[in-house]
Design a protein around this motif. Structure first.
Motif, mmCIF file in Angstrom:
data_model
loop_
_atom_site.group_PDB
_atom_site.id
_atom_site.type_symbol
_atom_site.label_atom_id
_atom_site.label_comp_id
_atom_site.label_asym_id
_atom_site.label_seq_id
_atom_site.Cartn_x
_atom_site.Cartn_y
_atom_site.Cartn_z
ATOM 1 N N TYR A 65 0.472 -0.523 -1.418
ATOM 2 C CA TYR A 65 0.541 0.931 -1.352
ATOM 3 C C TYR A 65 1.617 1.427 -2.295
ATOM 4 C CZ TYR A 65 -1.706 0.218 3.215
ATOM 5 O OH TYR A 65 -2.548 -0.151 4.224
ATOM 6 N N LEU A 98 1.636 7.678 1.808
ATOM 7 C CA LEU A 98 1.286 6.392 1.220
ATOM 8 C C LEU A 98 -0.148 6.436 0.692
ATOM 9 C CD1 LEU A 98 2.744 4.368 4.155
ATOM 10 C CD2 LEU A 98 3.398 3.934 1.805
ATOM 11 N N LEU A 112 -3.239 3.857 -0.901
ATOM 12 C CA LEU A 112 -3.662 2.477 -1.058
ATOM 13 C C LEU A 112 -4.060 2.210 -2.497
ATOM 14 C CD1 LEU A 112 -4.369 -0.216 0.361
ATOM 15 C CD2 LEU A 112 -6.658 0.720 0.742
ATOM 16 N N TYR A 114 -6.512 -3.816 -2.000
ATOM 17 C CA TYR A 114 -6.383 -4.632 -0.814
ATOM 18 C C TYR A 114 -7.191 -5.910 -0.985
ATOM 19 C CZ TYR A 114 -10.971 -2.804 0.615
ATOM 20 O OH TYR A 114 -12.302 -2.464 0.655
ATOM 21 N N GLY A 164 -8.500 0.392 -3.874
ATOM 22 C CA GLY A 164 -8.210 1.414 -2.895
ATOM 23 C C GLY A 164 -8.374 2.790 -3.519
ATOM 24 N N GLU A 165 -7.526 3.702 -3.101
ATOM 25 C CA GLU A 165 -7.646 5.096 -3.524
ATOM 26 C C GLU A 165 -7.133 5.329 -4.951
ATOM 27 O OE1 GLU A 165 -5.537 7.661 -0.868
ATOM 28 O OE2 GLU A 165 -6.199 9.509 -1.857
ATOM 29 N N ASP A 206 -10.200 1.533 3.139
ATOM 30 C CA ASP A 206 -9.344 2.302 2.221
ATOM 31 C C ASP A 206 -8.575 3.329 3.044
ATOM 32 O OD1 ASP A 206 -11.756 4.746 0.995
ATOM 33 O OD2 ASP A 206 -11.676 3.634 2.867
ATOM 34 N N MET A 207 -7.530 2.858 3.703
ATOM 35 C CA MET A 207 -6.798 3.692 4.652
ATOM 36 C C MET A 207 -6.258 4.951 4.006
ATOM 37 S SD MET A 207 -4.780 0.907 6.932
ATOM 38 C CE MET A 207 -3.720 2.118 7.674
ATOM 39 N N ARG A 208 -6.328 6.058 4.724
ATOM 40 C CA ARG A 208 -5.783 7.327 4.259
ATOM 41 C C ARG A 208 -4.647 7.714 5.189
ATOM 42 N NH1 ARG A 208 -9.200 9.334 0.119
ATOM 43 N NH2 ARG A 208 -10.438 7.476 -0.392
ATOM 44 N N PHE A 209 -3.526 8.129 4.570
ATOM 45 C CA PHE A 209 -2.318 8.434 5.324
ATOM 46 C C PHE A 209 -2.009 9.922 5.315
ATOM 47 C CE2 PHE A 209 -0.511 4.177 5.893
ATOM 48 C CZ PHE A 209 -1.300 3.451 5.016
#
Lengths: 113, 106
Positions: A35, A43, A45, A48, A58-59, B93-96
Motif C-alpha cells: 500500500y 491507504l 493498494l 497484492y 491493485g488500485e 482490491d481493498m478500498r480504504f
C-alpha cells in the motif's frame, strides 16, 4: 516472530533513479500486499499476491513492479522514480484471504526529489 | 468519489467520553476491516466483521450490511486512544476510508 518487516525505513531518491523496497514476513502467510499512504489520504493498494508466483494489480499499480518468488518475501520495485511516488509505503500480510485480518509492517518513508 | 466514506474527519474528545466513528461504503462487501494508525505511523488491525457486533475491551464495532454502514465505538475514552482510525471494505482490491483523526484530551 518478527512479523512483517520492511527495509529501508527512510529513503531519498532523485527523479529517474530506481530502488526496491523490501518486505518479509515470518508467519507463513499466503497473502501479501503493498500500500501507499499519501499525506491526509487513505491507504491505496498497489499490488497484492495470493501466494508464491502469483501477483495482481491493485488500485494504483502504475510505476511499480512486484515479484513473489517465495512465501516470505514480496519486494516492490520502482523503476523510474517520480515526485508523485513520494509517499509512505506499507507492506502487509494475511493468513488466507480478504476475510482474514492483515498484519502491517512499520512502513518505508520515500521522498523523490 | 471514494467508495468508502468516514465521518467525522477529525474528532476531539475529553477523557472518559463515549466516541463514535462512522463508516459508509457504496459497494456490496463481505466484511469490513477497522484499523488503528498510531501517531508514530504503525498500523494495527482492530476488527474484521461481516455481521452484527464485535467487542474487544473498550472498543465495539458494529456493521449493518443492508445499510452499508459500520460504526466503531470507544467507551470511557483515554488519551492513549488518540490515533487515526481507518475502515476498509474487504475484498481483493481493498478500498480504504481517509481515516478519522481522534484526539482525546486528559
Amino acid at each position: 516472530n518478527a512479523g512483517v518487516t520492511q527495509t529501508p525505513k527512510f529513503r531519498i531518491l532523485k527523479i529517474g533513479q530506481s530502488m526496491t523496497l523490501q518486505c518479509a514476513q515470518d508467519m507463513n502467510h499466503n497473502y501479501m500486499y503493498w500500500y501507499r499512504q499519501d499525506p491526509g489520504m487513505g491507504l491505496k493498494l498497489i499490488y497484492y499476491s495470493v501466494g508464491a508466483g502469483i501477483t495482481d494489480k491493485g488500485e494504483v499499480p502504475n510505476g511499480y513492479n512486484v515479484s513473489r518468488s517465495t512465501t516470505e518475501d514480496f519486494p516492490l520495485r520502482l523503476e523510474l522514480a517520480a515526485p508523485s511516488q513520494t509517499s509512505v509505503y506499507f507492506c502487509a500480510s494475511s493468513k488466507q484471504g480478504e476475510s482474514y485480518e492483515q498484519y502491517f509492517g512499520p512502513g518505508t518513508r520515500l521522498t523523490v526529489t | 468519489k471514494n467508495e468508502v466514506e468516514q465521518s467525522p474527519q477529525n474528532l476531539t474528545a475529553q477523557e472518559g467520553e463515549f466516541i463514535t466513528i462512522n463508516c459508509s461504503y457504496s459497494v456490496g462487501i463481505s466484511a469490513l476491516h477497522w484499523l488503528q494508525q498510531h501517531p508514530g505511523g504503525g498500523i494495527v488491525s482492530l476488527f474484521m466483521l461481516s455481521s452484527g457486533k464485535k467487542k474487544h475491551g473498550r472498543l465495539i464495532a458494529t456493521i449493518n450490511i443492508q445499510e452499508k454502514h459500520s460504526s466503531l465505538h470507544i467507551t470511557a475514552s483515554h488519551p492513549r486512544d488518540s490515533a487515526v482510525y481507518i475502515c476498509a471494505d474487504v475484498r481483493r482490491d481493498m478500498r480504504f476510508g481517509a481515516g478519522t483523526r481522534l484526539t482525546v484530551k486528559p
